[in-house]
Design an enzyme around this catalytic site. Structure first.
Site, short mmCIF file in Angstrom:
data_model
loop_
_atom_site.label_atom_id
_atom_site.label_comp_id
_atom_site.label_asym_id
_atom_site.label_seq_id
_atom_site.Cartn_x
_atom_site.Cartn_y
_atom_site.Cartn_z
N LYS A 164 60.15 69.56 -6.11
CA LYS A 164 60.67 69.59 -7.48
C LYS A 164 62.19 69.74 -7.44
O LYS A 164 62.72 70.45 -6.58
CB LYS A 164 60.04 70.76 -8.25
CG LYS A 164 60.46 70.86 -9.70
CD LYS A 164 59.77 72.05 -10.35
CE LYS A 164 60.20 72.21 -11.81
NZ LYS A 164 59.58 73.40 -12.45
N GLN A 165 62.85 69.10 -8.36
CA GLN A 165 64.30 69.24 -8.45
C GLN A 165 64.68 69.40 -9.91
O GLN A 165 64.24 68.66 -10.78
CB GLN A 165 65.01 68.03 -7.85
CG GLN A 165 66.53 68.15 -7.85
CD GLN A 165 67.19 67.17 -6.89
OE1 GLN A 165 66.66 66.88 -5.82
NE2 GLN A 165 68.34 66.67 -7.27
N GLY A 166 65.49 70.43 -10.19
CA GLY A 166 65.91 70.70 -11.55
C GLY A 166 67.38 71.00 -11.62
O GLY A 166 68.13 70.79 -10.65
N ALA A 167 67.81 71.55 -12.76
CA ALA A 167 69.23 71.82 -12.98
C ALA A 167 69.74 72.95 -12.10
O ALA A 167 70.91 72.97 -11.72
CB ALA A 167 69.48 72.13 -14.45
N GLU A 168 68.85 73.91 -11.78
CA GLU A 168 69.28 75.08 -11.02
C GLU A 168 69.15 74.90 -9.51
O GLU A 168 69.84 75.57 -8.74
CB GLU A 168 68.46 76.31 -11.44
CG GLU A 168 68.77 76.81 -12.83
CD GLU A 168 70.17 77.36 -12.97
OE1 GLU A 168 70.63 78.04 -12.04
OE2 GLU A 168 70.81 77.09 -14.00
N ARG A 174 66.47 72.99 -6.08
CA ARG A 174 65.34 72.16 -5.67
C ARG A 174 64.36 73.00 -4.86
O ARG A 174 64.72 74.00 -4.24
CB ARG A 174 65.81 70.96 -4.85
CG ARG A 174 66.55 71.30 -3.58
CD ARG A 174 66.81 70.05 -2.73
NE ARG A 174 67.73 69.13 -3.38
CZ ARG A 174 69.05 69.15 -3.20
NH1 ARG A 174 69.60 70.05 -2.38
NH2 ARG A 174 69.82 68.28 -3.81
N LYS A 212 63.26 77.50 -1.72
CA LYS A 212 64.00 77.32 -2.96
C LYS A 212 65.49 77.33 -2.66
O LYS A 212 66.03 78.34 -2.19
CB LYS A 212 63.65 78.43 -3.95
CG LYS A 212 64.32 78.30 -5.31
CD LYS A 212 63.81 79.39 -6.24
CE LYS A 212 64.39 79.25 -7.63
NZ LYS A 212 63.86 80.29 -8.54
N ASP A 237 61.64 84.33 -17.81
CA ASP A 237 61.31 82.92 -18.08
C ASP A 237 59.80 82.74 -18.07
O ASP A 237 59.26 81.96 -17.29
CB ASP A 237 61.98 82.01 -17.05
CG ASP A 237 61.91 80.53 -17.42
OD1 ASP A 237 61.65 80.24 -18.60
OD2 ASP A 237 62.10 79.68 -16.53
#
Length: 230
Positions: free
Chosen positions: A10-14, A16, A30, A133
């Site tokens: 998974k890769q996101g704004a914060e 991968r 992470k 979150d």
């Protein structure tokens, strides 16, 4: 020796997530990105604080009997956390979708799930652990070894990147509000989910139950007011 990550999950704004190994143990890695819009020293400081907070939160959860990924190794220089990987688990988001798709005994199955989730969050808050979150994407349903399918499972909370320790009611109320909004957004056809979570939560959150729930109602009212005003 640390083996290089082999597969990006998974890769996101914060950052991968990789699937890799640490000293022969398969694990989740992470990695947090460098934020180039921030001053380098500030970015490094924030990243290290969040990595340490995530590690501490996972340890505090485990001490309280709450399932969270075991932190295997933390490399502050490389901005990487190596943690336990649950290879058979699915997110609560996907689990809820699968239950709804079957059409069989949906409300009873989801009530049991939400009651368990609410109890765990109550225990988390009783130990002054703020997740930061709470969504059904950050809760794993991990089948037990002797179970067939997902009839018997453990619930694992993940992604403590925004977590912290706080005894106050405000942050606990915000935690609940974030979860309610996430449920209404992601599972709008099952509006009863949060009701079951809150009912179980109240039994486990400790002596501050009334003040925390009152603070949650206050935060919710503020959120609705902002929505109305735009």
């Amino acid at each position: 020796m640390i083996n290089m990550p082999a597969e990006i999950l998974k890769q996101g704004a914060e950052g991968r997530l990789y699937l890799g190994e640490f000293k022969g143990e398969r694990c989740l890695i992470k990695e947090r990105f460098v934020k180039k819009y921030r001053h380098h020293e500030l970015d490094t400081q924030i990243t290290r604080q969040r990595m340490k907070a995530e590690s501490k939160a996972a340890t505090r959860c485990q001490s309280a009997g709450i399932l969270a990924p075991r932190i295997i190794h933390m490399d502050l220089g490389e901005r990487k956390l190596y943690m336990e990987y649950f290879d058979k688990a699915i997110t609560a988001k996907l689990y809820i979708q699968k239950v709804v798709e079957t059409g069989y005994n949906v409300e009873a199955i989801l009530e049991a799930l939400c009651s368990s989730i609410g109890s765990i969050i109550g225990k988390m808050h009783a130990n002054n652990i703020i997740h930061g979150d709470l969504t059904t994407s950050n809760i794993l349903i991990n089948p037990k070894e002797d179970s067939e399918g997902f009839d018997s499972y453990d619930i694992v909370f993940i992604d403590f990147g925004l977590s912290h320790y706080n005894q106050g009611t405000e942050d606990k109320g915000v935690d609940l509000y974030v979860l309610e909004r996430a449920l209404l957004s992601t599972h709008s056809e099952q509006p009863y989910l949060f009701e079951h979570i809150l009912k179980a939560y109240r039994k486990e959150c400790g002596k501050d139950e009334e003040s925390v729930v009152a603070k949650f109602e206050e935060v919710r009212a503020r959120g609705r007011k902002r929505t109305m005003i735009g």
